[in-house]
Each structure stands twice: as structure tokens, then as C-alpha cells.
Motif scaffolding. Structure first.
Motif, PDB file in Angstrom:
ATOM      1  N   SER A  26       0.826  -1.211   0.000  1.00 43.84           N
ATOM      2  CA  SER A  26       0.000   0.000   0.000  1.00 43.84           C
ATOM      3  C   SER A  26       0.856   1.254   0.000  1.00 43.84           C
ATOM      4  O   SER A  26       1.939   1.292   0.584  1.00 43.84           O
ATOM      5  CB  SER A  26      -0.910   0.011   1.224  1.00 43.84           C
ATOM      6  OG  SER A  26      -1.839  -1.036   1.181  1.00 43.84           O
ATOM      7  N   HIS A  27       0.316   2.286  -0.685  1.00 46.66           N
ATOM      8  CA  HIS A  27       0.870   3.629  -0.523  1.00 46.66           C
ATOM      9  C   HIS A  27       0.329   4.192   0.794  1.00 46.66           C
ATOM     10  O   HIS A  27      -0.851   4.030   1.109  1.00 46.66           O
ATOM     11  CB  HIS A  27       0.453   4.543  -1.671  1.00 46.66           C
ATOM     12  CG  HIS A  27       1.027   4.141  -2.985  1.00 46.66           C
ATOM     13  ND1 HIS A  27       1.036   4.989  -4.072  1.00 46.66           N
ATOM     14  CD2 HIS A  27       1.619   2.987  -3.418  1.00 46.66           C
ATOM     15  CE1 HIS A  27       1.599   4.375  -5.104  1.00 46.66           C
ATOM     16  NE2 HIS A  27       1.954   3.152  -4.725  1.00 46.66           N
ATOM     17  N   VAL A  28       1.187   4.851   1.560  1.00 45.51           N
ATOM     18  CA  VAL A  28       0.799   5.420   2.854  1.00 45.51           C
ATOM     19  C   VAL A  28       1.088   6.917   2.829  1.00 45.51           C
ATOM     20  O   VAL A  28       2.162   7.341   2.373  1.00 45.51           O
ATOM     21  CB  VAL A  28       1.547   4.739   4.014  1.00 45.51           C
ATOM     22  CG1 VAL A  28       1.196   5.400   5.345  1.00 45.51           C
ATOM     23  CG2 VAL A  28       1.222   3.258   4.057  1.00 45.51           C
ATOM     24  N   ALA A  85       3.055   0.949   6.609  1.00 40.11           N
ATOM     25  CA  ALA A  85       3.479   0.632   5.244  1.00 40.11           C
ATOM     26  C   ALA A  85       4.071  -0.776   5.170  1.00 40.11           C
ATOM     27  O   ALA A  85       3.856  -1.508   4.195  1.00 40.11           O
ATOM     28  CB  ALA A  85       4.494   1.664   4.760  1.00 40.11           C
ATOM     29  N   ALA A  86       4.817  -1.163   6.213  1.00 38.00           N
ATOM     30  CA  ALA A  86       5.380  -2.513   6.231  1.00 38.00           C
ATOM     31  C   ALA A  86       4.291  -3.566   6.432  1.00 38.00           C
ATOM     32  O   ALA A  86       4.313  -4.633   5.807  1.00 38.00           O
ATOM     33  CB  ALA A  86       6.429  -2.607   7.348  1.00 38.00           C
ATOM     34  N   PHE A  87       3.314  -3.256   7.295  1.00 40.38           N
ATOM     35  CA  PHE A  87       2.257  -4.220   7.591  1.00 40.38           C
ATOM     36  C   PHE A  87       1.365  -4.457   6.375  1.00 40.38           C
ATOM     37  O   PHE A  87       0.987  -5.596   6.077  1.00 40.38           O
ATOM     38  CB  PHE A  87       1.424  -3.722   8.776  1.00 40.38           C
ATOM     39  CG  PHE A  87       0.360  -4.678   9.218  1.00 40.38           C
ATOM     40  CD1 PHE A  87      -0.935  -4.595   8.724  1.00 40.38           C
ATOM     41  CD2 PHE A  87       0.652  -5.693  10.126  1.00 40.38           C
ATOM     42  CE1 PHE A  87      -1.913  -5.482   9.121  1.00 40.38           C
ATOM     43  CE2 PHE A  87      -0.321  -6.588  10.533  1.00 40.38           C
ATOM     44  CZ  PHE A  87      -1.607  -6.478  10.029  1.00 40.38           C
ATOM     45  N   PHE A  88       1.027  -3.373   5.657  1.00 38.52           N
ATOM     46  CA  PHE A  88       0.166  -3.492   4.475  1.00 38.52           C
ATOM     47  C   PHE A  88       1.011  -3.715   3.218  1.00 38.52           C
ATOM     48  O   PHE A  88       0.898  -3.002   2.226  1.00 38.52           O
ATOM     49  CB  PHE A  88      -0.722  -2.259   4.322  1.00 38.52           C
ATOM     50  CG  PHE A  88      -1.795  -2.167   5.364  1.00 38.52           C
ATOM     51  CD1 PHE A  88      -1.626  -1.389   6.493  1.00 38.52           C
ATOM     52  CD2 PHE A  88      -2.978  -2.877   5.219  1.00 38.52           C
ATOM     53  CE1 PHE A  88      -2.621  -1.319   7.455  1.00 38.52           C
ATOM     54  CE2 PHE A  88      -3.985  -2.804   6.170  1.00 38.52           C
ATOM     55  CZ  PHE A  88      -3.794  -2.019   7.308  1.00 38.52           C
ATOM     56  N   SER A  89       1.904  -4.683   3.291  1.00 41.46           N
ATOM     57  CA  SER A  89       2.743  -5.054   2.147  1.00 41.46           C
ATOM     58  C   SER A  89       2.939  -6.561   2.168  1.00 41.46           C
ATOM     59  O   SER A  89       2.572  -7.243   3.136  1.00 41.46           O
ATOM     60  CB  SER A  89       4.103  -4.346   2.231  1.00 41.46           C
ATOM     61  OG  SER A  89       4.927  -4.940   3.218  1.00 41.46           O
TER      62      SER A  89
END
Length: 605
Positions: free
Chosen positions: A525-527, A549-553
């Protein structure tokens, strides 16, 4: 900022900005000058140099997060702009080991300086080949309450000064005299003479040796006591501790930020400026503290001063609110006491009515006494005779006076009761707000309370406003295709749900000055961290956004993930590529653990 730490920053500035050209000059506040420098053939090409002579935190270093311009132009600023725009920075010199830095600039005499604020960032200013170089010197004296900036001409005369103290314009500039000793040339015998007095070792070092502030003087004493556990440590071991600090400073390359709590858990509500230390060397005095190494002294200094200013500002605002509330409570308690006194002075209205009626009922039988009339008390079952005090000539006149007092007391009692009820409600509300202030754990909460009380939070635009973390108009809108979080510092963080949502979030929703984050080398994801233009994003907020950003990747299950971040304006779409694919012209990185710490806001579509 002590002289020894300043020497490391000066050395770093020589590597980073020597030869850079001044493009813009402005005041962030009445004590802070900012210069935008262009470095050809370097990335990033533009950097900002901050020179602050604020009495509490005088300092010089580069900044990534540029404070917004909030001060009105001053004669000093206008002259600095006229002399330095288009000039190149040729030399940076620290005077001795003191808190004094000279910046030498050269500019071709024919260089036009009438550049508008809206000039293109890449615009160059060139002089004619036969023009004469003009030299201008900017001197930063970082001496606490005596800190100042001086603009000198080539002859060394003061042309202007930022603060209205120190050497006046027209005088030849002379550095402040110092009787302190040079630490690098101090031998053992000289050192023994310095520390042989009755003062504590750290205090003696601060008073007599140049460059030593509280940090490194305390470190020498801490190492000394570690070397000599006996009750009376020897002077020779004190000198050994002194030399070990200097040796560490001589070979230091990376600054260390010490904090009582890890930076990701830094809480200004519980911290104080003394709970964080910026050092060029490992510190024995901070054993057990969290230590974070940084690549750049300027980066570490920017984070350090942001932390201490946030902690100090939080404590100052909390103390100011507590003082205001205590004063308001005391004011109402005084008013309540005065109302009680007024009520006692009015007396019992029923008594006044009763005496008036008895005087009328006994008008023809009342017996005059020196202090009133003797009357029969018809309200008494035993019909005893009582004296009604009065100075009136007749019972009828006395009765009229008591009926008037009855009406006044009854009306006064009603008014006093109404005012007492209002005061009790106000006291209850003020004490409730006192509890809110005591429980507040973030600066926005205190600012909200201040506005509820009709007070302008310290730092509003009229005195150099620092905007609140989120813009209500931007932060409150429902945005489809994003997860909405709020950081511990109150900043809105938006996370794209799909590739199409990422593209819409980055190129349609985010502002150019917002912070953009993405897991490096992994789809995700873009954050976006939303912020006001020029607003500094606290390290804790940056960390929480990077963790999102790390979690949604696709690296969610890794122990650590590298996350890149930059301003949105440095993100561009790759032509004819799939949605969400971008390129970055400038960025920085940090390594985090994938997890969700920020608070979820349930307003997304």
C-alpha cells in the motif's frame, strides 16, 4: 549546544554545503534564520540550513522538515537577502572550540539580487566574468541568552544584527574574549591545577575548559568515578577520564541519541528535556538508556531539538493551563466567600418580617428602651416580652424599616442563591477540566482544552503559529478506498487498499507537501501522512506510518522491513505503467517492524 558537539556539526556542514549557492533566505521566527542552499551535482540538490539564536536552544544544523515562515521581514532579513542571495558558501569556521561559527560567502558584484520568492528552484544566478567577488560573513554566536547573528562586510564591520544586543552596526566585529583553556592542548599538570579546587569536577570543567558543557563535563566525572570506585577518586584518574572523552570525540563519526524511553515510545506528557541527550560519543552516564545511532549530526540534531521542544512545550502548556485553572478556581472561591459574607450581612429575612409584624401589633403597648422597644411575642406560646432593637422614634417607623430589610434580604438571598449555583457549576467544570489537563497525553489535547477555555495556544500564528497536526477540512472527509489511522501525535495517516486506490490516494488526494511511504522492494500500500505545509512530522508519527506501510505489504510476515519515505512532490507516475507503480526522485529509508500502532479511524469508505 556545546562547543564540542558544534565542532562535529561544523565538520559535517563543510562536507555537505561548502560551495553551495544561497537561493532563499527567510525567518521561521524572530530568532531563527533559514537559508535554502543549492548544491550542484548532489542529491538532494536543495537543502535548508537553520541558524537559531533562540535563548533556550541556540543551534546550527541542516533540516529536512522546514518550519513555515511566520515572522515579519525585519531590516536584518532584508539586508541578509540583499547580500547573500546568489552568493556561494566558501568557508565555515568554528572559532577556537567555542560556540561561535563564521560562514563566509562570496558573490559576483554584478549578480542581480532582485529575485522574487516565486523564482524557480533550479534558477541560476550568474555574474559577468570580469566582476569582482564580494565577501560577506555571517557570524553565529550561540551563547544561550546572549546568542545572536551578525552580518559582516569584507572589512569585518557589523552591517546588521538579528537581536538588539551585542556589537552595534558600524563597529568592527570582535569575538567575545574567552579565558577558558583549549582542551586539546591541556596537559596533566594544567588539568590538576584546574580541578584542585573545592568545586565538583564537572562544574570545574564547564567553567575553565572551552567546549565543555554539561553533557561532556558530566561524562568525564562519570568515567572518573567508574575508574576509581574509592571514596576519593584521584586527580590522575580524572585526567585519564578527560583524555578518554577527547579521544572518543576525535574519532567519532556518528552521533548517538540517548533517551530514557525508546524513541517510538517517547511521550512528551511524561518526558522532560533532560530525558534525551545528543552525543557524539558513547556515554557512561546514560547507561541503561535507549541509544539510537544516526548517520548525520544534522539529522540527529533535528530530531533531538524536536523532541526537547515538544516535551518542553507540552510541559509549559500544561503548567500554563494549570496556573490559569488554579487562578480561575481561586477567583470563584473568593467570590463564593464574599457571597457567604453578603448573605450573613443580609440576615434572616423571616426574623425581620416577624419583628416588623410584632412592632405593628404592639404599636400602642410597646415600651421604649434605650436600644429599642419591648413588645409581646405573639408567636411565642408563652407570650413572653422581648426587646426588638431599633433606633427609630416610633414602633411604626421601626416596623417599616424591618419590612424594608425583609424585602431586601429576601431578594438578596434569591440573587445570592442563583449566583452560588452558577459558581458551583463553574467550579465543578473547572475541576473537571483540571482532571482533563492532568490526564492529557498529547499536545493537541492541551491545545483543544486551551481553545475551549478561550485561550490562544502558545505558538499561534500571531506569535509564530505552529499548526495543529491535522486540517479539519482534509482530515474529516470520507475517502473511498483507504484505511484511515491517526498517529499518537494526532496526525492523519491514510493507507491505500488496492493498486487503483494507491494511485488515487497518491496523485489525487495527497498534497505535494504530505509525506509518502512505501515498503521498499515489496508490493504494498501507498501510505500518506497528512500535514500542513512546512510542518514537522514527529519521529513517532513517522515510525507509526512506516510500520503501517510494512504491515500493508507482502513483507508483512518479515521481522523487519525497509520502508522508503519522501514528500509527495518527489513521487511521479511511470508513463504507461500499471496503476500504483511510481518512481521517486528523492527519498530516505528506515527499518521497522511490521505492525499497527496508530489508532484506526472508522470513517473510510
Amino acid at each position: 549546544m556545546d562547543g564540542l558537539t558544534l565542532s562535529r556539526i561544523v565538520a559535517e556542514l563543510r562536507e555537505e554545503v561548502l560551495g553551495a549557492r544561497v537561493e532563499r533566505v527567510r525567518l521561521a521566527d524572530p530568532s531563527t534564520l533559514l537559508m535554502k542552499l543549492y548544491r550542484p551535482h548532489r542529491r538532494p540538490g536543495h537543502v535548508w540550513l537553520l541558524l537559531s539564536v533562540a535563548p533556550r536552544w541556540p543551534r546550527v544544523h541542516l533540516v529536512e522538515h522546514v518550519p513555515e515562515e511566520s515572522a515579519e521581514p525585519t531590516p536584518f532579513l532584508l539586508l541578509v537577502r540583499a547580500r547573500l542571495r546568489g552568493a556561494r558558501l566558501r568557508a565555515i569556521e568554528q572559532v577556537r572550540c567555542d560556540r561561535l561559527v563564521r560562514f563566509s560567502f562570496e558573490r559576483r558584484a554584478s549578480v542581480p539580487v532582485e529575485l522574487g520568492e516565486d523564482a524557480d528552484e533550479g534558477e541560476t544566478v550568474e555574474g559577468s566574468e570580469d566582476a569582482v567577488d564580494e565577501e560577506t560573513i555571517l557570524v553565529a554566536e550561540l551563547f544561550g541568552h546572549a546568542a545572536n547573528l551578525f552580518l559582516l562586510d569584507a572589512s569585518g564591520r557589523v552591517r546588521a544584527r538579528l537581536q538588539a544586543h551585542g556589537q552595534a552596526p558600524g563597529e568592527v566585529y570582535t569575538p567575545p574574549a574567552s579565558e577558558k583553556r583549549d582542551p586539546w592542548t591541556l596537559d596533566r599538570e594544567e588539568f590538576r591545577a584546574i580541578v584542585s579546587g573545592e568545586r565538583p569536577l564537572a562544574e570545574s570543567l564547564k567553567r575553565t575548559i572551552e567546549g565543555f558543557g554539561s553533557l561532556y563535563a558530566t561524562e568525564v566525572e562519570a568515567r572518573w568515578r567508574e575508574m576509581s570506585p574509592a571514596a576519593a577518586p584521584s586527580p590522575d584518574l580524572a585526567y585519564a577520564a578527560f583524555r578518554s572523552v577527547l579521544e572518543d570525540l576525535a574519532c567519532s563519526r556518528h552521533p548517538i541519541l540517548y533517551s530514557r524511553e525508546p524513541l517510538e515510545r517517547w511521550d512528551p506528557a511524561r518526558a522532560s528535556p533532560r530525558d534525551v541527550l545528543l552525543s557524539a560519543i558513547p556515554l557512561s552516564q546514560a547507561r541503561g538508556w535507549s541509544a539510537t545511532r544516526w548517520e548525520s549530526f544534522s539529522q540527529a540534531a533535528e530530531v533531538y531539538y524536536d523532541l526537547v521542544r515538544r516535551a518542553e512545550r507540552f510541559q509549559q502548556m500544561r503548567a500554563a493551563l494549570q496556573r490559569h485553572l488554579a487562578a480561575q478556581i481561586e477567583k470563584r472561591e473568593r467570590l463564593r466567600r464574599r457571597l457567604d459574607e453578603d448573605q450573613r450581612a443580609l440576615g434572616d429575612p423571616e426574623l425581620w418580617r416577624r419583628w416588623g409584624e410584632l412592632l405593628l401589633a404592639n404599636a400602642h403597648m410597646a415600651v421604649r428602651t434605650p436600644s429599642g422597644f419591648l413588645v409581646t411575642d405573639h408567636y411565642d406560646p408563652e407570650q413572653r416580652v422581648i426587646e426588638v432593637p431599633t433606633s427609630a422614634a416610633t414602633p411604626q417607623q421601626a416596623a417599616a424599616e424591618y419590612f424594608q430589610r425583609y424585602r431586601k434580604a429576601k431578594q438578596g438571598a434569591r440573587v445570592i442563591a442563583e449566583r452560588q449555583a452558577v459558581i458551583e457549576r463553574e467550579l465543578e467544570e473547572l475541576r473537571r477540566i483540571q482532571e482533563r489537563v492532568k490526564a492529557a497525553d498529547a499536545l493537541p489535547a492541551l491545545e483543544h482544552i486551551a481553545r475551549d477555555l478561550g485561550l490562544a495556544p502558545s505558538g499561534e500564528r500571531s506569535a509564530g503559529k505552529r499548526p495543529t497536526p491535522t486540517s479539519p477540512k482534509r482530515g474529516a472527509a470520507r475517502i473511498p478506498g483507504v484505511y484511515h489511522f491517526r498517529s499518537s501525535d494526532g496526525f492523519d495517516i491514510l493507507v491505500g487498499k488496492s493498486a487503483e486506490d494507491n494511485e488515487r490516494l497518491t496523485f489525487r488526494v495527497a498534497a505535494p507537501h504530505d509525506i509518502w511511504l512505501h515498503a521498499a522492494d515489496y508490493p504494498g500500500s501507498h501510505v500518506i501522512i497528512r500535514r500542513a505545509k512546512g510542518q514537522v512530522v514527529p519521529p513517532r508519527t513517522l515510525l507509526e506510518a512506516a510500520q503501517l506501510a510494512a504491515f500493508f505489504s507482502q513483507a508483512r510476515h518479515s521481522s523487519t522491513v525497509v520502508v522508503t519515505y519522501t514528500e509527495r512532490k518527489f513521487v511521479s507516475k511511470i508513463p504507461r505503467s500499471k496503476p500504483g507503480l511510481v518512481r521517486l526522485s528523492e527519498f530516505r529509508s528506515l527499518t521497522v517492524e511490521p505492525k499497527i500502532v496508530a489508532e484506526r479511524v472508522l470513517t473510510e469508505g
